[in-house]
Design an enzyme around this catalytic site. Structure first.
Site, PDB file in Angstrom:
ATOM      1  N   CYS A  36      33.288  19.927 -29.247  1.00  0.00           N
ATOM      2  CA  CYS A  36      33.105  21.381 -29.339  1.00  0.00           C
ATOM      3  C   CYS A  36      31.816  21.881 -28.701  1.00  0.00           C
ATOM      4  CB  CYS A  36      33.131  21.814 -30.803  1.00  0.00           C
ATOM      5  SG  CYS A  36      31.800  21.004 -31.720  1.00  0.00           S
ATOM      6  N   CYS A 109      33.280  17.325 -37.442  1.00  0.00           N
ATOM      7  CA  CYS A 109      32.019  18.013 -37.768  1.00  0.00           C
ATOM      8  C   CYS A 109      31.254  17.161 -38.787  1.00  0.00           C
ATOM      9  CB  CYS A 109      32.283  19.403 -38.333  1.00  0.00           C
ATOM     10  SG  CYS A 109      33.618  20.283 -37.498  1.00  0.00           S
TER      11      CYS A 109
END
Ligand code: FES
Length: 130
Positions: A36, A109
């Site tokens: 990302c 994440c």
């Protein structure tokens, strides 16, 4: 597949704990996420006590999504007060579980938070050698 954030993720995203920087940190771990493009930095202050190396203070900065902020905040809470050996064992699933779960597409994440802490510990060990 759940796409909802848990109550705890929302709480940690809106009111992150240990956010910021430690000026006299003796370990810093910075990691970028190729998926990302987000970035996370973890600062640790390790102190020796009775032959043990304890994470006395830990802070983070995250430039990323809500899960990046929540997971990095959670890992600081999980690692604070632990020895570096114990902290090295904190995995992405421990972080996600402590947050009441994470959507699958957000596990990377959590992995970023795990890697950032490991890097900070490695950095501390490296610096110590000099
Ligand atoms: Fe980038 Fe979560 S989407 S860290």
């Amino acid at each position: 597949m759940t796409l909802e954030y848990s109550k705890k993720v929302k709480e940690y995203f809106l009111h992150p704990k240990n956010m910021g920087e430690i000026k006299d940190a003796n370990g810093i771990g910075k990691i970028g996420n190729p998926i990302c493009g987000d970035v996370m930095v973890i600062y640790i202050k390790v102190e020796k006590k009775k032959g043990k190396e304890i994470i006395k203070d830990i802070k983070f900065k995250a430039f990323g999504c809500a899960a990046a902020i929540a997971t990095s905040s959670m890992i600081t809470e999980l690692a604070k007060g632990k020895t570096i050996e114990e902290a090295k064992k904190i995995g992405l699933r421990d972080i996600a579980e402590s947050l009441g779960g994470l959507p699958n597409i957000k596990m990377h994440c959590s992995s970023m938070a795990e890697k950032a802490l490991k890097k900070a510990i490695e950095n501390y060990i490296e610096e110590k050698k000099e």
